[in-house]
Design an enzyme around this catalytic site. Structure first.
Site, PDB file in Angstrom:
ATOM      1  N   ARG A  26       0.841  -1.197   0.000  1.00 11.67           N
ATOM      2  CA  ARG A  26       0.000   0.000   0.000  1.00 11.67           C
ATOM      3  C   ARG A  26       0.876   1.246   0.000  1.00 11.67           C
ATOM      4  O   ARG A  26       1.507   1.583   1.001  1.00 11.67           O
ATOM      5  CB  ARG A  26      -0.935   0.015   1.212  1.00 11.67           C
ATOM      6  CG  ARG A  26      -1.781   1.286   1.272  1.00 11.67           C
ATOM      7  CD  ARG A  26      -3.036   1.173   2.127  1.00 11.67           C
ATOM      8  NE  ARG A  26      -2.781   1.043   3.541  1.00 11.67           N
ATOM      9  CZ  ARG A  26      -3.713   1.219   4.485  1.00 11.67           C
ATOM     10  NH1 ARG A  26      -4.952   1.535   4.130  1.00 11.67           N
ATOM     11  NH2 ARG A  26      -3.414   1.061   5.754  1.00 11.67           N
ATOM     12  N   ASP A  86      -4.096   3.546  14.322  1.00 17.11           N
ATOM     13  CA  ASP A  86      -3.246   4.036  13.242  1.00 17.11           C
ATOM     14  C   ASP A  86      -3.745   5.416  12.851  1.00 17.11           C
ATOM     15  O   ASP A  86      -4.568   6.011  13.561  1.00 17.11           O
ATOM     16  CB  ASP A  86      -3.220   3.057  12.063  1.00 17.11           C
ATOM     17  CG  ASP A  86      -4.572   2.899  11.369  1.00 17.11           C
ATOM     18  OD1 ASP A  86      -5.519   3.656  11.690  1.00 17.11           O
ATOM     19  OD2 ASP A  86      -4.686   2.024  10.491  1.00 17.11           O
TER      20      ASP A  86
END
Length: 553
Positions: free
Chosen positions: A161, A449
């Site tokens: 990613r 996160d």
């Protein structure tokens, strides 16, 4: 051409293995071709966000109805090694995490340079080195305590990613053909370095260059990525369609264009993912000024079974399977604690319930954030899939989701004093971790996160502006947040920590009148870029200021 992609960041050990003249030349070609279109899509994002803020509701596009109504087209689907994705582990690409993820027993590792990574220059290049070594099975790790980590025989398929279109990489300076210079695109840097160094090696090993695409907001952004893939295949001399992408549907505008996103990427598309935490953040960001009907309760009350989240995931599965694409579920934030059996038992129960629902709804796989959760998640998908690699053939023709359902934010829940305090604490502690270079942090037995931190700080901003009153009768104000922040600082400040810097960021993110569109943009520029790099970028003539995702008006 090499001179037009200049390394401003400091050299680290083996950085020249990644930042080779050939790799920099490849990055220059990608920037020459696509950096202008990147600026255009960021401008379009800002225009759409302003329209939503001014009261315009999102809708399914009339101009693309022909794509949705055509029953014939399908996406390319899974590439080699992506047929079975029932459990995927997510995490950053530091060396220890790389080895642990590769040995985890998951079917796929989402190697993350986005929400789970703090984009220090060392992490950006070091992560590329670790992936380079892991793909070639040359990676190992010895901890400070002397424990050795080595790759086992079976390893997951890697899906990388890159960072989103809104981010830049200031440690690389790109100069276009007319001589206008500025920071490189973080998306093109992350994608380009990974593809350039690893595409041929991955193909030779029976896999392929696979990517998760974050933060997309429209099918036009998907078209841009598809053109990047096609150009990359041509430059690297690999067959068209070798690159495969899974798109994270983690913004509310993208939820209205799922089918069109699949169509634009159809030659390169493996599936869609329900990126739940960024999706909730996108809801808050886009509707933050639209009144009480768009004000969400405590973060803990926004579960996957509330109506608007249920509508979103049902539509995603139905859309994917209609077009032959995988539907991948999201990440439950609960994580085990090996020192606390009660916490672990609660986490396993929560994860089992979450994955049972996803498998029952038709998802083909799911995410976990910790190796100890893999067996629990796999058991729920095994119970539904058996020996089948996926359930793409389950078409979910029973699903009919309207645009109104996607933005019906009615939830049985309230804002509480504890919810306000939790948001302040999470935002502060996560940002402190991020400033130290750690982008995925265990906080109060949850994996936080950038996406989950975005929810916390954006809720604070919205509650203050809406004059929200908690169930206990407390009005949420800037002064209240300041008091809570001061209390957290007094309890947590350490001589070697970054809590004061983190508190400064929280104040800017939650208390100022302007709403920063992403917490990472200003935090990156102020704290993760070396002063000499900032000075080098400031000293050049940049011409017209490029459109960027900064603070929204």
């Amino acid at each position: 051409m090499n001179d037009r992609m200049e390394v401003l960041g400091p050299q680290g050990e083996r950085f020249d293995d990644i930042l080779t003249p050939e790799a920099l030349r490849f990055l220059t070609r990608l920037h020459d071709r696509f950096v202008g279109r990147r600026h255009e899509i960021l401008a379009t994002r800002m225009e759409r966000r302003r329209a939503i803020e001014n009261g315009r509701d999102l809708r399914f596009l009339d101009e693309t109805s022909g794509i949705r109504d055509d029953p014939e087209w399908r996406v390319a689907g899974a590439g080699p090694g992506l047929e079975d994705r029932r459990v995927e582990i997510t995490g950053p690409t530091d060396r220890k995490m790389t080895v642990n993820a590769m040995n985890s027993g998951a079917k796929v590792w989402l190697a993350d340079h986005e929400d789970a990574m703090s984009p220090t220059w060392a992490n950006v290049v070091g992560g590329q080195l670790n992936l380079h070594d892991a793909i070639r099975r040359r990676i190992d790790f010895t901890s400070a305590e002397g424990k050795e980590y080595r790759l086992g025989a079976e390893t997951p398929t890697i899906v990388f990613r890159p960072r989103g279109w809104h981010l830049v990489e200031k440690h690389l300076r790109y100069t276009d053909a007319p001589g206008i210079a500025g920071a490189a695109s973080a998306s093109l840097v992350d994608f380009g370095l990974y593809a350039f160094h690893n595409a041929h090696e991955l193909i030779a090993r029976g896999r392929g260059p696979y990517f998760y695409l974050p933060k997309l907001e429209s099918h036009l952004e998907a078209r841009l990525w598809d053109d990047v893939f096609t150009t990359t295949e041509e430059l690297l001399g690999i067959p068209h369609g070798t690159i495969r992408a899974t798109v994270l549907i983690e913004t509310i505008p993208a939820a209205f264009e799922m089918e069109e996103i699949l169509y634009e990427l159809r030659d390169h598309c493996a599936g869609l993912n329900a990126g739940r935490w960024d999706y909730i953040f996108s809801i808050i960001k886009n509707f933050r000024g639209r009144g009480a009907a768009f004000t969400l309760p405590d973060r803990s009350k926004i579960t996957m079974t509330v109506p608007f989240m249920r509508a979103y995931t049902e539509l995603l599965v139905s859309t994917c399977h209609r077009r032959g694409a995988h539907a991948i579920g999201g990440m439950s934030a609960f994580i085990p604690n090996r020192r606390d059996p009660e916490v672990t038992a609660r986490a396993l129960e929560q994860v089992a319930n979450d994955k049972r629902r996803e498998a029952g709804d038709g998802f083909d796989g799911t995410w976990v954030a910790h190796p100890d959760l893999i067996a629990t998640a796999r058991a729920e998908f095994d119970a539904v899939l058996g020996e089948r690699p996926n359930q793409v053939d389950r078409l979910r023709d029973d699903v009919h989701v309207s645009g109104r359902e996607l933005i019906d934010l009615t939830i049985d829940g309230e804002v509480t004093d504890a919810g306000v305090a939790a948001n302040v604490s999470i935002a502060l502690r996560y940002l402190e971790s991020w400033l130290r270079g750690v982008g995925a942090a265990a906080i109060d037995d949850l994996m936080e996160d950038a996406a989950t931190a975005e929810i916390s700080r954006s809720q604070l901003w919205q509650w203050i502006r809406q004059g929200t009153v908690t169930s206990e009768g407390t009005r949420v104000t800037g002064a209240l947040v300041e008091r809570l922040l001061d209390g957290e600082l007094a309890a947590r400040r350490t001589p070697d920590g970054r809590f004061d810097d983190a508190a400064e960021l929280v104040r800017g993110l939650a208390l100022e009148d302007e709403f920063p569109t992403f917490l990472t943009i200003e935090a990156y520029s102020r704290f993760l870029v070396e002063p000499e790099v900032t000075a080098a970028l400031s000293a050049i003539s940049t011409g017209p200021i490029p459109v960027r995702e900064g603070r929204a008006a």
